[in-house]
Design a protein around this motif. Structure first.
Motif, PDB file in Angstrom:
ATOM      1  N   UNK A   1       2.220  -4.550   3.450  1.00 60.49           N
ATOM      2  CA  UNK A   1       3.136  -3.538   3.958  1.00 60.49           C
ATOM      3  C   UNK A   1       2.710  -2.194   3.399  1.00 60.49           C
ATOM      4  N   UNK A   2       2.975  -1.145   4.135  1.00 57.45           N
ATOM      5  CA  UNK A   2       2.602   0.202   3.731  1.00 57.45           C
ATOM      6  C   UNK A   2       3.834   1.095   3.714  1.00 57.45           C
ATOM      7  N   UNK A   3       4.101   1.717   2.584  1.00 54.35           N
ATOM      8  CA  UNK A   3       5.110   2.765   2.533  1.00 54.35           C
ATOM      9  C   UNK A   3       4.432   4.096   2.834  1.00 54.35           C
ATOM     10  N   UNK A   4       4.948   4.798   3.814  1.00 54.26           N
ATOM     11  CA  UNK A   4       4.405   6.107   4.177  1.00 54.26           C
ATOM     12  C   UNK A   4       5.205   7.167   3.438  1.00 54.26           C
ATOM     13  N   UNK A   5       4.536   7.950   2.616  1.00 60.35           N
ATOM     14  CA  UNK A   5       5.218   8.898   1.732  1.00 60.35           C
ATOM     15  C   UNK A   5       5.212  10.335   2.255  1.00 60.35           C
TER      16      UNK A   5
ATOM     17  N   UNK B   1       0.836  -1.203   0.000  1.00 60.18           N
ATOM     18  CA  UNK B   1       0.000   0.000   0.000  1.00 60.18           C
ATOM     19  C   UNK B   1       0.873   1.257   0.000  1.00 60.18           C
ATOM     20  N   UNK B   2       0.367   2.283  -0.689  1.00 60.33           N
ATOM     21  CA  UNK B   2       1.052   3.584  -0.738  1.00 60.33           C
ATOM     22  C   UNK B   2       0.089   4.718  -0.411  1.00 60.33           C
ATOM     23  N   UNK B   3      -1.056   4.410   0.174  1.00 54.60           N
ATOM     24  CA  UNK B   3      -2.128   5.404   0.304  1.00 54.60           C
ATOM     25  C   UNK B   3      -2.508   5.682   1.758  1.00 54.60           C
ATOM     26  N   UNK B   4      -1.517   5.807   2.609  1.00 57.50           N
ATOM     27  CA  UNK B   4      -1.805   6.205   3.981  1.00 57.50           C
ATOM     28  C   UNK B   4      -2.272   5.050   4.839  1.00 57.50           C
ATOM     29  N   UNK B   5      -3.384   5.241   5.555  1.00 56.26           N
ATOM     30  CA  UNK B   5      -3.795   4.243   6.547  1.00 56.26           C
ATOM     31  C   UNK B   5      -5.260   3.851   6.441  1.00 56.26           C
ATOM     32  N   UNK B   6      -5.933   4.185   5.339  1.00 57.43           N
ATOM     33  CA  UNK B   6      -7.342   3.844   5.183  1.00 57.43           C
ATOM     34  C   UNK B   6      -7.584   2.336   5.257  1.00 57.43           C
ATOM     35  N   UNK B   7      -6.618   1.555   4.844  1.00 62.55           N
ATOM     36  CA  UNK B   7      -6.757   0.099   4.773  1.00 62.55           C
ATOM     37  C   UNK B   7      -6.460  -0.611   6.087  1.00 62.55           C
ATOM     38  N   UNK B   8      -5.921   0.084   7.076  1.00 57.81           N
ATOM     39  CA  UNK B   8      -5.456  -0.588   8.292  1.00 57.81           C
ATOM     40  C   UNK B   8      -6.513  -1.493   8.937  1.00 57.81           C
ATOM     41  N   UNK B   9      -7.765  -1.044   9.141  1.00 58.27           N
ATOM     42  CA  UNK B   9      -8.714  -1.900   9.862  1.00 58.27           C
ATOM     43  C   UNK B   9      -8.980  -3.240   9.183  1.00 58.27           C
ATOM     44  N   UNK B  10      -8.979  -3.260   7.846  1.00 56.45           N
ATOM     45  CA  UNK B  10      -9.292  -4.508   7.157  1.00 56.45           C
ATOM     46  C   UNK B  10      -8.063  -5.346   6.850  1.00 56.45           C
ATOM     47  N   UNK B  11      -6.927  -4.700   6.551  1.00 60.72           N
ATOM     48  CA  UNK B  11      -5.757  -5.442   6.074  1.00 60.72           C
ATOM     49  C   UNK B  11      -5.211  -6.390   7.134  1.00 60.72           C
ATOM     50  N   UNK B  12      -5.309  -6.028   8.396  1.00 63.72           N
ATOM     51  CA  UNK B  12      -4.799  -6.903   9.442  1.00 63.72           C
ATOM     52  C   UNK B  12      -5.591  -8.199   9.561  1.00 63.72           C
ATOM     53  N   UNK B  13      -6.800  -8.234   9.005  1.00 68.09           N
ATOM     54  CA  UNK B  13      -7.619  -9.446   9.069  1.00 68.09           C
ATOM     55  C   UNK B  13      -7.324 -10.405   7.916  1.00 68.09           C
ATOM     56  N   UNK B  14      -6.545  -9.969   6.940  1.00 72.67           N
ATOM     57  CA  UNK B  14      -6.260 -10.814   5.783  1.00 72.67           C
ATOM     58  C   UNK B  14      -5.121 -11.777   6.089  1.00 72.67           C
TER      59      UNK B  14
ATOM     60  N   UNK C   1       5.224  -1.307   8.334  1.00 72.30           N
ATOM     61  CA  UNK C   1       5.468  -0.047   7.632  1.00 72.30           C
ATOM     62  C   UNK C   1       6.883  -0.006   7.082  1.00 72.30           C
ATOM     63  N   UNK C   2       7.043   0.715   5.978  1.00 71.51           N
ATOM     64  CA  UNK C   2       8.356   1.043   5.439  1.00 71.51           C
ATOM     65  C   UNK C   2       8.498   2.554   5.402  1.00 71.51           C
ATOM     66  N   UNK C   3       9.611   3.057   5.880  1.00 74.49           N
ATOM     67  CA  UNK C   3       9.913   4.483   5.812  1.00 74.49           C
ATOM     68  C   UNK C   3      10.695   4.777   4.542  1.00 74.49           C
TER      69      UNK C   3
END
Length: 360
Positions: free
Chosen positions: A111-115, A93-106, A135-137
């Motif tokens: 992984x999310x790169x925070x831009x 993911x590259x789009x912030x944190x909108x996916x956090x609640x659902x992605x942890x259930x998969x 997360x990746x910085x």
């Protein structure tokens, strides 16, 4: 490897004009495809890619004040990712944190790169709540803003090696590329050019939120005959400006998460004069790829001396540290660690900042 890349929908991938995040997503996606991986790109329908494209909206939608349509289409995009999640080895993911609640259930690793910048107070409770999200910085500096978050690595940005041409000789001008906003400090760049008696070309966009700042602070400064405002530039115009510049001026006044335009300049052999903020000290090599300064007096002296730097060495540093190939290799190591269930290991200190290599 079957990899999903999930982009914001604000710009197409790659963007026509300004859009550093979408540009990096494009470079990474195309490099992973070139290396033989099966990549699906979730992005706007006008995106251009060799990967399989899945679009939640036909065209990119740069948000306007008061327009919340972006949230509706990003919600649709998240559902589209969820429908296909089990078919991937890893989702990036590259789009912030909108996916956090659902992605942890998969069951599929993600992984999310925070831009963006991470020193904003509203982010603290989000990343405390979702501390298990890997997360990746994009820089050590960015990571230090949220030390408690679920970091699993740091990967510097990279560009295709042939994106720009190395230019051993330069023209007689400075350039400012990016966005016109208070934290980017175009006013400082104009002053530096004026005091050096050098022409300054400005290839920059003005977001709607920054129009008052542009009109009140910047527009009066554009009357100087040394200053030429080009406006928002596409890839071809940016290439021409960067390749032949004496130097890129990057006099920022904020915790810059990375600063993509700096390595775009290195790719051309063009040195950079940058303020010591955010990621600048780890991306720059002071006295080699340009000069790192702390005030306007230092900036002016650096600008007067910058033509003496070896442009070939700037290009060599780019090739050693900031290619798309190296970026993709480092992300692949992150992906493999996630697939092995070893996500929260080896944070930013596990990557050699001089080479960009991930040694985890």
């Amino acid at each position: 490897m079957k990899i999903a890349q999930v982009s914001p929908l604000f710009e197409r991938v790659p963007p026509i004009g300004y859009g550093g995040t979408e540009r990096i997503i494009s470079y990474l996606t195309e490099e992973l495809v070139a290396q033989g991986h099966e990549v699906t790109l979730f992005a706007s329908g006008d995106s251009l890619t060799r990967a399989r494209l899945v679009a939640a909206v036909d065209c990119s939608m740069r948000p306007q004040a008061g327009d919340n349509a972006w949230l509706a289409y990003h919600t649709i995009q998240m559902d589209m990712v969820a429908e296909q999640a089990a078919s991937f080895d890893v989702i990036h993911f590259h789009n912030g944190y909108l996916h956090f609640p659902m992605a942890n259930a998969w069951s599929t690793p993600h992984v999310t790169t925070l831009h963006g910048r991470l020193d904003l107070p509203e982010l603290q409770p989000v990343f405390r709540r979702f501390e298990r999200c890997p997360l990746v910085a994009i820089s050590d500096s960015q990571q230090r803003s949220l030390p408690q978050a679920g970091w699993c690595g740091r990967v510097h940005h990279g560009l295709p090696a042939d994106l720009y041409s190395f230019q051993p000789k330069h023209g007689n001008y400075f350039v400012f590329i990016g966005r016109i906003s208070p934290e980017k400090r175009l006013d400082r760049a104009i002053e530096i050019a004026q005091r050096c008696g050098m022409r300054l070309y400005i290839g920059a966009k003005v977001d709607s939120v920054d129009v008052p700042y542009f009109n009140e602070v910047i527009k009066p400064l554009l009357r100087d005959p040394l200053v030429e405002f080009v406006g928002e530039v596409g890839e071809r115009e940016k290439r021409e400006l960067l390749e032949h510049a004496t130097a890129l001026l990057f006099p920022i006044d904020w915790p810059e998460p990375f600063g993509l335009v700096m390595i775009e300049a290195f790719c051309c052999g063009t040195p950079v004069i940058a303020y010591r903020q955010g990621s600048v000290p780890e991306v720059m090599e002071d006295g080699v790829t340009g000069f790192v300064v702390t005030d306007q007096e230092q900036a002016v002296r650096a600008a007067q001396a910058v033509a003496s730097l070896d442009r070939k060495r700037c290009r060599e540093v780019f090739e050693q540290r900031f290619t798309a190939t190296r970026m993709a290799q480092n992300y692949l190591q992150v992906y493999r660690r996630l697939m092995e269930g070893d996500a929260r290991q080896h944070p930013a200190s596990g990557i050699d900042w001089q080479t960009g290599d991930f040694d985890g």
